[in-house]
Motif scaffolding. Structure first.
Motif, mmCIF file in Angstrom:
data_model
loop_
_atom_site.group_PDB
_atom_site.id
_atom_site.type_symbol
_atom_site.label_atom_id
_atom_site.label_comp_id
_atom_site.label_asym_id
_atom_site.label_seq_id
_atom_site.Cartn_x
_atom_site.Cartn_y
_atom_site.Cartn_z
ATOM 1 N N VAL A 12 11.194 16.776 38.043
ATOM 2 C CA VAL A 12 10.346 16.565 36.878
ATOM 3 C C VAL A 12 11.233 16.262 35.680
ATOM 4 O O VAL A 12 12.121 17.049 35.344
ATOM 5 N N LYS A 13 11.004 15.119 35.036
ATOM 6 C CA LYS A 13 11.727 14.778 33.806
ATOM 7 C C LYS A 13 11.027 15.485 32.661
ATOM 8 O O LYS A 13 9.818 15.396 32.501
ATOM 9 N N VAL A 14 11.820 16.220 31.881
ATOM 10 C CA VAL A 14 11.278 16.990 30.765
ATOM 11 C C VAL A 14 12.090 16.710 29.507
ATOM 12 O O VAL A 14 13.213 16.212 29.573
ATOM 13 N N ASN A 15 11.505 17.055 28.355
ATOM 14 C CA ASN A 15 12.277 17.044 27.119
ATOM 15 C C ASN A 15 13.338 18.118 27.249
ATOM 16 O O ASN A 15 13.091 19.193 27.807
ATOM 17 N N GLU A 18 12.689 21.730 26.645
ATOM 18 C CA GLU A 18 11.890 22.437 27.655
ATOM 19 C C GLU A 18 12.755 23.272 28.602
ATOM 20 O O GLU A 18 12.283 24.263 29.154
ATOM 21 N N ILE A 159 5.327 23.925 33.954
ATOM 22 C CA ILE A 159 6.255 22.807 33.810
ATOM 23 C C ILE A 159 5.453 21.544 33.514
ATOM 24 O O ILE A 159 4.586 21.146 34.285
ATOM 25 N N ASN A 160 5.756 20.953 32.368
ATOM 26 C CA ASN A 160 5.090 19.719 31.953
ATOM 27 C C ASN A 160 6.129 18.625 31.813
ATOM 28 O O ASN A 160 7.132 18.804 31.128
ATOM 29 N N GLY A 161 5.873 17.530 32.459
ATOM 30 C CA GLY A 161 6.785 16.393 32.393
ATOM 31 C C GLY A 161 6.335 15.359 33.392
ATOM 32 O O GLY A 161 5.245 15.440 33.951
ATOM 33 N N ASP A 162 7.175 14.396 33.610
ATOM 34 C CA ASP A 162 6.857 13.305 34.523
ATOM 35 C C ASP A 162 7.533 13.526 35.867
ATOM 36 O O ASP A 162 8.748 13.733 35.929
#
Length: 178
Positions: A12-15, A18, A159-162
């Motif tokens: 997962v790509k995250v800022n 994060e 977890i929030n991301g792409d």
């Protein structure tokens, strides 16, 4: 392909901010810190076939500047949307094998450098990655080879991301092409 040699994971790509939030969440929920290290992965080009076309990879991993493993990665399963699963065979090494591979006709390809923190959480391995030129990622790998373990971890840790299906090497290569 045996289940022991199967890698089941999600990336997962995250800022980057994060990562510390997720790390705090992991610690609060009882995750066990395992290691923190710099990993430099060298992907090798085969002399007779294009591993990329076959969706395979051969990698030497250096940890904190010292060779650790040679890894073969087989082609990815197309079955599951969320996770990436593929055969993975690892061999530990004490000495740098690059001279041996070069004698056999292999050549250095893509380098991926990352700073990684490892945590054991329930039935998964969670890594918090800062990858040179790519940014920050969270990888979750199921110890039981279970997609459900991965989904539960994503939800439990918020977890929030792409979701990223490509490997770090593929992402780096895209940067070099454009």
């Amino acid at each position: 392909m045996s289940k022991e040699n199967l890698e089941v994971e999600v990336k997962v790509k995250v800022n980057c901010d994060e990562l510390s939030k997720i790390e705090k969440e992991l610690i609060e929920k009882g995750a066990k810190f395992l290691d923190s290290r710099e990993e430099k992965d060298l992907y090798l080009n085969h002399p007779c076939k294009d591993l990329k076309l076959k969706d395979e990879a051969l990698r030497i991993r250096y940890v904190n500047g010292h060779p650790e493993t040679i890894t073969y990665k087989g082609n990815r399963s197309k079955e599951e949307e969320l996770v990436k699963s593929r055969e993975e065979l690892k061999v530990k090494v004490d000495n740098d094998p690059i001279a041996l591979f070069e004698k056999l006709g292999f050549s250095p390809g893509i380098y991926v450098t990352k700073f990684r923190k490892y945590y054991s959480f329930k039935e998964v391995l969670v890594t918090l990655d800062k990858v040179d030129n790519l940014g920050c990622f969270i990888e979750i790998e199921s110890n039981r080879k279970s997609v459900d373990d991965i989904k539960e971890t994503i939800n439990e840790l918020n977890i929030n991301g792409d979701i990223v299906k490509k490997t770090y090497a593929e992402l780096i290569e895209e940067l070099n092409i454009s």
